[in-house]
Structures are given as C-alpha cells and as structure tokens.
Design an enzyme around this catalytic site. Structure first.
Site, PDB file in Angstrom:
ATOM      1  N   LYS A 163      -3.513   7.834  -3.220  1.00  0.00           N
ATOM      2  CA  LYS A 163      -4.718   7.146  -3.683  1.00  0.00           C
ATOM      3  C   LYS A 163      -5.808   8.162  -4.024  1.00  0.00           C
ATOM      4  CE  LYS A 163      -3.372   2.943  -1.457  1.00  0.00           C
ATOM      5  NZ  LYS A 163      -3.251   2.105  -0.287  1.00  0.00           N
ATOM      6  N   ASP A 165      -9.608  -4.449  -2.407  1.00  0.00           N
ATOM      7  CA  ASP A 165      -8.302  -5.114  -2.249  1.00  0.00           C
ATOM      8  C   ASP A 165      -8.417  -6.637  -2.375  1.00  0.00           C
ATOM      9  OD1 ASP A 165      -6.223  -3.272  -1.783  1.00  0.00           O
ATOM     10  OD2 ASP A 165      -6.994  -2.830   0.220  1.00  0.00           O
ATOM     11  N   GLN A 181      -6.548   1.359   5.002  1.00  0.00           N
ATOM     12  CA  GLN A 181      -5.089   1.339   4.874  1.00  0.00           C
ATOM     13  C   GLN A 181      -4.471   0.514   6.006  1.00  0.00           C
ATOM     14  OE1 GLN A 181      -3.285   2.887   2.275  1.00  0.00           O
ATOM     15  NE2 GLN A 181      -1.593   1.750   3.166  1.00  0.00           N
TER      16      GLN A 181
END
Ligand code: NAD
Length: 284
Positions: free
Chosen positions: A49, A116, A93
């Site tokens: 990422k 997200d 995460q």
C-alpha cells in the site's frame, strides 16, 4: 471459451490515470496506514500500500504497533489523523489484535476519511446507493465489469459470501447498478440451484474448489475473489475450479492476477476521491 479478465493490466492503467490526476491537484492526496501486530501477510499488504502511494505520487504515513499495543494507543493515533489536514484516507489493516474492539476502531475513523467505507455511516450511504467510496474489492470488481463491458442492468447476479468487506457491499453495488441480486452463504441449502441462475457469478467464500463446472450457466461472467493459500506450496488459488468453469463462462478472472490487483488499485482511487472531496473539487 471464456475471455480472461486481466486485473493486473487493468490495475496498472488505473494507477497511471490516478498518478496523472494527482499530479495536478493543489496538494498531494494523503493516506495513513496503521498496522498492529506482526502478521506476515498483513505486513506485505501494508508494504504494498505504501509502495502504491509512492507510485501514484501520494503522501503516505505508516504506523506500526506491536501485537500487544493497547486500544487506547490506536484510538489516539486515529484521533490525531482525523485532525491532520495532510491525510485524506485512514486505513487500519485487518485483522487487528484481539484485545482491540474492531467496531470501536472503525467507528473512530472520521467517516469522511474512511477510505475502506467500513464506517456505519458509509455503510448506510451504500445501502442508499450514494456513497462516494466503496470497499476496495467490490469497487474493483465493479470497475472490471465496466472495463470489459459486462452489463449488470437487468442481469441475475449471484453473490457467494456475505462478509462485511466483500459480499454484502458487492451485492449492494450490483443492486445500485440495477442487477437482481441473490446472496448465498454457508446456510444456503442448495447452492448449485442458485449459482446456475447467475449471469454474473461472484464468489468470495474462501473455500477452494467450491464452484464446479456443473454449477455455472453457459455464458456466465465468473469473478473469483478468493485467495486460498496452499500451506505447502504457498501458492494462491480461488474458489472456482478454473479448468471446469472456463470452457462454459463468457468471462472469468484468474487467481492470482484478477481481483487482487484491482483491490489494490481501488485503495488509491478511493484516496484520490476523498482528497478531491476535501479540496472541494467534487460535489458531496
Ligand atoms: P469471510 O470468511 O469473512 O466470509 C466468507 C463468506 O463465504 C461467508 O459469508 C460464508 O457464509 C460464505 N461461505 C463460506 N463457505 C461457503 C460455502 N461452502 N458455501 C457457501 N458460502 C460459503 O471471507 P471474506 O473476507 O469475504 O473473504 C472471502 C475470500 O476472498 C477469502 O479467500 C479472502 O482471502 C478473499 N479476499 C480476496 C480479496 C482480493 O482482493 N482478492 C479481498 C478480500 C478477500
């Protein structure tokens, strides 16, 4: 014979486009990634990422917490990032260590920086159909369908799996795009009776070999989300028996090289979208 959907090539093109768009913004889009614990797979995802941010010309910050870090430490970081004007997107995460409450952590991220789209406010916006960003995997699949001119409108879409990060939002996205959506999961009594109806079959069960050739309608588009790691070889396979399904399908994604790279690219696209919103360049 099916056309193989090349997620890797598609994702590379999207990253190029993002880089071009980011270069002309008044400031760099910014993404913060927080990793708690030492899970090797999570460490690899986070490294990738940060690498993707560099490639796209984004500002990024990475925070590494030990596996026994307290929830308060993570919440403190999130509150600082919520107030940091250089940061447009915040990602924790998953999975997180068990002493931390996942719900509380997701709900502490500002909904406007929730890259997200896991915050309940954004889940509500997805139900309504008008969330500015969608979870990366469904967003990536949706881009794939568009790029390969696979229509959703009026089609029967069968979603195998109902997780909060893949199955549920994917079904909502297909519904938004005028598909007729059937959700299947572990309690579905006759899976085959459902999957055989699908014009678009999306599988995210994490169950190697689940979808056999006999379960797929002639001409269906088949999207295999799963990443099942073989403990001996370390190689990844999907849920779809590729050799059986490929001759019947019109389109199929490989594993690896299908959904995975698109998921990665969508994190960058979501960060760019949030940055544009924060800069007043997009309407809410
Ligand atoms: P999950 O374990 O949270 O959910 C799995 C879902 O599948 C559940 O709803 C369960 O009811 C259903 N299911 C399991 N076995 C089934 C069966 N035999 N029949 C019918 N339904 C069944 O998983 P998840 O987080 O949604 O991930 C699913 C898979 O997708 C995993 O392999 C994961 O590694 C992979 N994944 C890939 C990407 C990517 O970018 N490629 C992203 C996220 C997840």
């Amino acid at each position: 014979m099916a056309r193989i959907i090349d997620g890797k090539a598609l994702a590379a093109g999207i990253r190029e486009q993002i880089k071009t768009e980011a270069a002309v913004l008044p400031r760099q889009p910014g993404l913060a990634v927080i990793l708690a614990g030492e899970d090797p797979a999570s460490q690899l995802y986070v490294r990738n990422k940060v690498k993707d941010c560099e490639e796209c010309g984004f500002f990024s910050r990475r925070f590494d917490l030990s596996a026994d870090a307290s929830e308060e430490v993570l919440l403190g970081i999130l509150n600082k990032l919520n107030a940091d004007s250089r940061i447009d997107g915040i990602l924790v995460q998953l999975p997180i260590p068990k002493q931390m409450d996942e719900k509380r952590i997701i709900e502490t991220i500002s909904p406007e920086k929730d890259v997200d789209a896991f915050h309940p406010l954004n889940v509500g916006r997805m139900v309504r159909g008008d969330s500015p960003v969608w979870p990366c995997t469904p967003a990536g699949i949706s881009e794939m369908l568009k790029a390969y001119h696979i229509p959703v409108d009026g089609k029967i879409c069968v979603m195998v799996g109902r997780s909060n990060i893949v199955g549920k939002p994917m079904g909502l996205r297909l519904l938004r795009d005028h598909g007729t959506v059937i959700y299947c999961h572990r309690h579905t009594p006759d899976l085959q009776a459902m999957t055989r109806q699908a014009d678009i079959l999306i599988v995210a069960a994490g169950c190697k070999g689940l979808i056999r050739g006999s379960m797929v309608k002639e001409g269906a588009a088949v999207i295999d989300v799963a990443m099942n790691r073989d403990p001996e070889t370390g190689k990844f396979t999907g849920d779809v028996v590729f050799d059986e399904v490929e001759p019947k399908a019109s389109f199929i994604t490989p594993v690896p090289g299908g959904v995975g790279p698109m998921t990665r690219a969508m994190l960058m696209k979501n960060t760019l979208t949030l940055a544009k919103l924060h800069m007043g360049l997009l309407e809410k």
